[in-house]
Motif scaffolding. Structure first.
Motif, PDB file in Angstrom:
ATOM      1  N   UNK A   1      -1.094  -7.304  -7.066  1.00 23.76           N
ATOM      2  CA  UNK A   1       0.025  -7.521  -6.145  1.00 23.76           C
ATOM      3  C   UNK A   1      -0.137  -6.620  -4.912  1.00 23.76           C
ATOM      4  N   UNK A   2      -0.391  -5.327  -5.127  1.00 20.29           N
ATOM      5  CA  UNK A   2      -0.565  -4.378  -4.008  1.00 20.29           C
ATOM      6  C   UNK A   2      -1.781  -4.763  -3.154  1.00 20.29           C
ATOM      7  N   UNK A   3      -2.849  -5.180  -3.824  1.00 20.87           N
ATOM      8  CA  UNK A   3      -4.068  -5.578  -3.131  1.00 20.87           C
ATOM      9  C   UNK A   3      -3.794  -6.780  -2.209  1.00 20.87           C
ATOM     10  N   UNK A   4      -3.147  -7.802  -2.735  1.00 21.76           N
ATOM     11  CA  UNK A   4      -2.857  -9.008  -1.952  1.00 21.76           C
ATOM     12  C   UNK A   4      -1.838  -8.723  -0.851  1.00 21.76           C
ATOM     13  N   UNK A   5      -0.863  -7.877  -1.144  1.00 26.28           N
ATOM     14  CA  UNK A   5       0.179  -7.541  -0.162  1.00 26.28           C
ATOM     15  C   UNK A   5      -0.424  -6.853   1.061  1.00 26.28           C
ATOM     16  N   UNK A   6      -1.497  -6.109   0.871  1.00 27.46           N
ATOM     17  CA  UNK A   6      -2.152  -5.430   1.988  1.00 27.46           C
ATOM     18  C   UNK A   6      -2.700  -6.449   3.000  1.00 27.46           C
ATOM     19  N   UNK A   7      -3.009  -7.651   2.534  1.00 31.48           N
ATOM     20  CA  UNK A   7      -3.562  -8.674   3.414  1.00 31.48           C
ATOM     21  C   UNK A   7      -2.523  -9.681   3.903  1.00 31.48           C
ATOM     22  N   UNK A   8      -1.625 -10.088   3.032  1.00 32.82           N
ATOM     23  CA  UNK A   8      -0.745 -11.214   3.354  1.00 32.82           C
ATOM     24  C   UNK A   8       0.648 -10.835   3.853  1.00 32.82           C
ATOM     25  N   UNK A   9       1.182  -9.739   3.410  1.00 35.71           N
ATOM     26  CA  UNK A   9       2.495  -9.250   3.871  1.00 35.71           C
ATOM     27  C   UNK A   9       3.662 -10.187   3.552  1.00 35.71           C
ATOM     28  N   UNK A  10       3.446 -11.177   2.726  1.00 38.04           N
ATOM     29  CA  UNK A  10       4.522 -12.095   2.356  1.00 38.04           C
ATOM     30  C   UNK A  10       4.654 -12.106   0.842  1.00 38.04           C
ATOM     31  N   UNK A  11       5.802 -11.671   0.357  1.00 37.47           N
ATOM     32  CA  UNK A  11       5.986 -11.530  -1.088  1.00 37.47           C
ATOM     33  C   UNK A  11       5.778 -12.851  -1.828  1.00 37.47           C
ATOM     34  N   UNK A  12       6.315 -13.932  -1.293  1.00 34.09           N
ATOM     35  CA  UNK A  12       6.180 -15.212  -2.000  1.00 34.09           C
ATOM     36  C   UNK A  12       4.711 -15.645  -2.071  1.00 34.09           C
ATOM     37  N   UNK A  13       3.964 -15.443  -0.968  1.00 27.21           N
ATOM     38  CA  UNK A  13       2.538 -15.795  -0.987  1.00 27.21           C
ATOM     39  C   UNK A  13       1.773 -14.906  -1.962  1.00 27.21           C
TER      40      UNK A  13
ATOM     41  N   UNK B   1     -18.568  -7.871 -19.034  1.00 27.74           N
ATOM     42  CA  UNK B   1     -18.161  -8.020 -17.637  1.00 27.74           C
ATOM     43  C   UNK B   1     -17.279  -6.863 -17.191  1.00 27.74           C
ATOM     44  N   UNK B   2     -17.384  -6.531 -15.903  1.00 28.11           N
ATOM     45  CA  UNK B   2     -16.503  -5.547 -15.303  1.00 28.11           C
ATOM     46  C   UNK B   2     -15.236  -6.302 -14.895  1.00 28.11           C
ATOM     47  N   UNK B   3     -14.209  -6.166 -15.709  1.00 27.67           N
ATOM     48  CA  UNK B   3     -12.970  -6.918 -15.515  1.00 27.67           C
ATOM     49  C   UNK B   3     -12.310  -6.623 -14.172  1.00 27.67           C
ATOM     50  N   UNK B   4     -12.297  -5.335 -13.778  1.00 22.27           N
ATOM     51  CA  UNK B   4     -11.716  -4.960 -12.475  1.00 22.27           C
ATOM     52  C   UNK B   4     -12.395  -5.733 -11.354  1.00 22.27           C
ATOM     53  N   UNK B   5     -13.720  -5.658 -11.322  1.00 21.94           N
ATOM     54  CA  UNK B   5     -14.490  -6.299 -10.247  1.00 21.94           C
ATOM     55  C   UNK B   5     -14.260  -7.809 -10.261  1.00 21.94           C
ATOM     56  N   UNK B   6     -14.252  -8.388 -11.458  1.00 26.29           N
ATOM     57  CA  UNK B   6     -14.078  -9.824 -11.580  1.00 26.29           C
ATOM     58  C   UNK B   6     -12.706 -10.265 -11.050  1.00 26.29           C
ATOM     59  N   UNK B   7     -11.640  -9.597 -11.508  1.00 26.67           N
ATOM     60  CA  UNK B   7     -10.282  -9.976 -11.090  1.00 26.67           C
ATOM     61  C   UNK B   7     -10.079  -9.800  -9.580  1.00 26.67           C
ATOM     62  N   UNK B   8     -10.588  -8.700  -9.043  1.00 26.85           N
ATOM     63  CA  UNK B   8     -10.384  -8.452  -7.617  1.00 26.85           C
ATOM     64  C   UNK B   8     -11.249  -9.375  -6.750  1.00 26.85           C
ATOM     65  N   UNK B   9     -12.385  -9.811  -7.277  1.00 23.53           N
ATOM     66  CA  UNK B   9     -13.207 -10.791  -6.551  1.00 23.53           C
ATOM     67  C   UNK B   9     -12.487 -12.138  -6.505  1.00 23.53           C
ATOM     68  N   UNK B  10     -11.907 -12.539  -7.645  1.00 20.62           N
ATOM     69  CA  UNK B  10     -11.143 -13.791  -7.684  1.00 20.62           C
ATOM     70  C   UNK B  10      -9.951 -13.687  -6.733  1.00 20.62           C
ATOM     71  N   UNK B  11      -9.275 -12.524  -6.722  1.00 16.13           N
ATOM     72  CA  UNK B  11      -8.127 -12.322  -5.828  1.00 16.13           C
ATOM     73  C   UNK B  11      -8.565 -12.416  -4.366  1.00 16.13           C
TER      74      UNK B  11
END
Length: 192
Positions: free
Chosen positions: A30-42, A65-75
């Motif tokens: 959530x924090x990672x995506x918010x840094x880029x999109x700035x819209x809570x619903x998005x 697999x490195x779960x962190x890397x995988x999830x953040x790459x998908x995000x």
């Protein structure tokens, strides 16, 4: 929580594993995506989409697999897709805006053409009867000067004189309409 055990459960299709994964990673995503999109619903949509995507493609995960890397790459890829979609929507809206401007220009041109056409007809009606007849035979029916002269029993020189005077009268009275009128005159008054 032990990531390796979580990945194993997840790969094996344990539905409680997705809940554990969500609980552990959703705040960070959530924090990672918010840094880029700035819209809570998005951002909420993105986080949900990441977990749906990961669940649907869980068979591609490896146990080490490195779960962190995988999830953040998908995000990151999901965020990029959102930006692409926004750009294509912006381009599409720009296209629609331009099309609407073009349509309004076409409508305006049609209006100007109709206005000029009406004015031309009014001016033709104002011509003396003989000049009007000669003008109509020449411009509307496309008859040659020689044919008009023979049909009306007058000289070719008289036909030319009437056409010249009719054209001057019409041009003089249409030029107040500007550039479009000049084009109109060239197309409909000067041509045969």
């Amino acid at each position: 929580m032990n990531n390796e055990k979580l990945i194993n459960r997840f790969i094996d299709g344990d539905k409680t594993a997705i809940n554990d994964l969500y609980a552990e990673y959703s705040p960070r995503l959530y924090r990672f995506a918010m840094a880029y999109l700035k819209s809570e619903s998005e951002v909420l949509d993105i986080v949900q989409e990441v977990f749906v995507n990961v669940w649907m493609n869980r068979n591609k995960l490896k146990k080490d697999s490195n779960l962190d890397a995988y999830l953040f790459t998908v995000a990151k890829n999901t965020i990029v897709s959102v930006f692409r979609k926004k750009l294509s929507e912006k381009d599409y809206l720009e296209h629609l805006k331009n099309k609407s401007i073009t349509n309004s220009i076409d409508t305006e041109s049609q209006f100007n053409y109709n206005q000029l056409s009406d004015k031309l007809n009014d001016l033709i009606e104002q011509l003396p009867p003989q000049r009007k007849k000669i003008y109509q035979l020449s411009k509307e029916q496309g008859l040659a000067n020689k044919t008009i002269a023979a049909e009306l029993g007058i000289s070719i020189k008289t036909v030319e004189d009437h056409l010249s005077k009719a054209s001057k009268f019409i041009k003089k009275n249409l030029t107040e309409y500007g550039f479009l009128a000049l084009l109109f005159i060239d197309l409909f008054v000067n041509s045969k």
